[in-house]
Design an enzyme around this catalytic site. Sequence first.
Site, PDB file in Angstrom:
ATOM      1  CB  SER A 156     -12.135  -0.594  -0.973  1.00 25.41           C
ATOM      2  OG  SER A 156     -10.813  -0.940  -0.698  1.00 25.41           O
ATOM      3  CE  LYS A 165     -11.358  11.148  10.695  1.00 30.39           C
ATOM      4  NZ  LYS A 165     -12.096  12.281  10.158  1.00 30.39           N
ATOM      5  NE  ARG A 206      -4.285   1.579   1.849  1.00 31.30           N
ATOM      6  CZ  ARG A 206      -4.432   2.685   2.586  1.00 31.30           C
ATOM      7  NH1 ARG A 206      -3.572   2.979   3.529  1.00 31.30           N
ATOM      8  NH2 ARG A 206      -5.447   3.509   2.384  1.00 31.30           N
TER       9      ARG A 206
HETATM   10 NI    NI Z   1      -9.278   6.928   5.712  1.00 34.35          NI
END
Ligand code: NI
Lengths: 213, 213
Positions: free
Chosen positions: B107, B136, B38
């Site tokens: 996703s 987050k 990622r």
């Molecule tokens: Ni996020």
Amino acid sequence: MTDWNVYLVTQQRHSKGRDTREIVRAAIAGGVNVVQLREKDVPARERYELGLDLRELTRDSGVPLIVNDRVDIAQAIDADGVHLGDEDLPVEVARDLLGEDAIVGRSVSFVEDAREAERAGADYLGVGAIYATGSKDDIDDEEHAIGLDRLESICEAVSIPVVGIGGVDASNAAMVAATGADGVAVITAITGATDPEAATRALGDAVETGRRR
Amino acid sequence: MTDWNVYLVTQQRHSKGRDTREIVRAAIAGGVNVVQLREKDVPARERYELGLDLRELTRDSGVPLIVNDRVDIAQAIDADGVHLGDEDLPVEVARDLLGEDAIVGRSVSFVEDAREAERAGADYLGVGAIYATGSKDDIDDEEHAIGLDRLESICEAVSIPVVGIGGVDASNAAMVAATGADGVAVITAITGATDPEAATRALGDAVETGRRR
Ligand code: NI
């Protein structure tokens, strides 16, 4: 053979609220030679969708379309090539993915890096920042102004086309072209102009003037 | 056929100063089933170079390697596929670029989006965030916890593999698997573990336990 006189780098955020499609349409009317889809702060999906529209506009008018950084977006929208910086994929990797016919450009600021990019197979160089611009988000490395002497040295050191970038506008484009550069790359000199079509034409005229010097 | 029990999403920044290569090596020793590169906050060049190393590690051990977002990096490192979110290239575009044999994941957080992704040709779904995590930057959309009921509805709505992601660790992985999910995707449950190999094994055991329920 691509002409490099006026190379527009798009930036929605610096287009005074106008859509990038509108800016590109005006630039094409003003004789822009190359368009680069940059928009680094826009998600890939949106860049892809914008790219499809720019591809249509540029193909209709025979203007090469280059995508900044993302080889996959270039492939997806059938762009003519990519423009790569120090933090992007290597030139050789982009060449492998895009093939021999693609245009692969590279940003450089130093003579040695220019020679290396040429050896790696770059088709042209974006050289800068020529002048400091103050807006760090505009163009890679623009915080370090390299000036016209360095640009001239790079033009002499390589045989591929060179466009000068960073703080270039109609008032200094002739001097940039007079170094031997093949053209000028700009963002706000076109995207921020009240009349982007006229601004594009003025840049082209200045480049022609400088070249005759 | 890929097993999905434990799907590691790498994140250098959340690896307690350890290199991602070290984390992946440990996860492989612990039986990880899939690795996703990622590192959204790392420049493409660095992700490419890390990806080349992860490709070597995962190929040697027969573990599929997926690249987040960047189809071009996936191509450049010969990864097995890509994982796409709402802001990335569409599934169909990635499929065109990577071919039929590539793994293309998506996703989603809603049943309708899951069905749409399956119709678009996604090979698996990352569904979440299951639990709110507070960090987050970890996983797209993780700020909105969807919970196990929604996950179960999605598992029932599609026939492609589903991995639950977001706030999953060894303490709740069994419950995630008990919904019918094919596995769990984690970042910090492995990258932040004192012993990433043991953490991977514990997650795998929990998934097996939940599946038997
Ligand atoms: Ni996020």
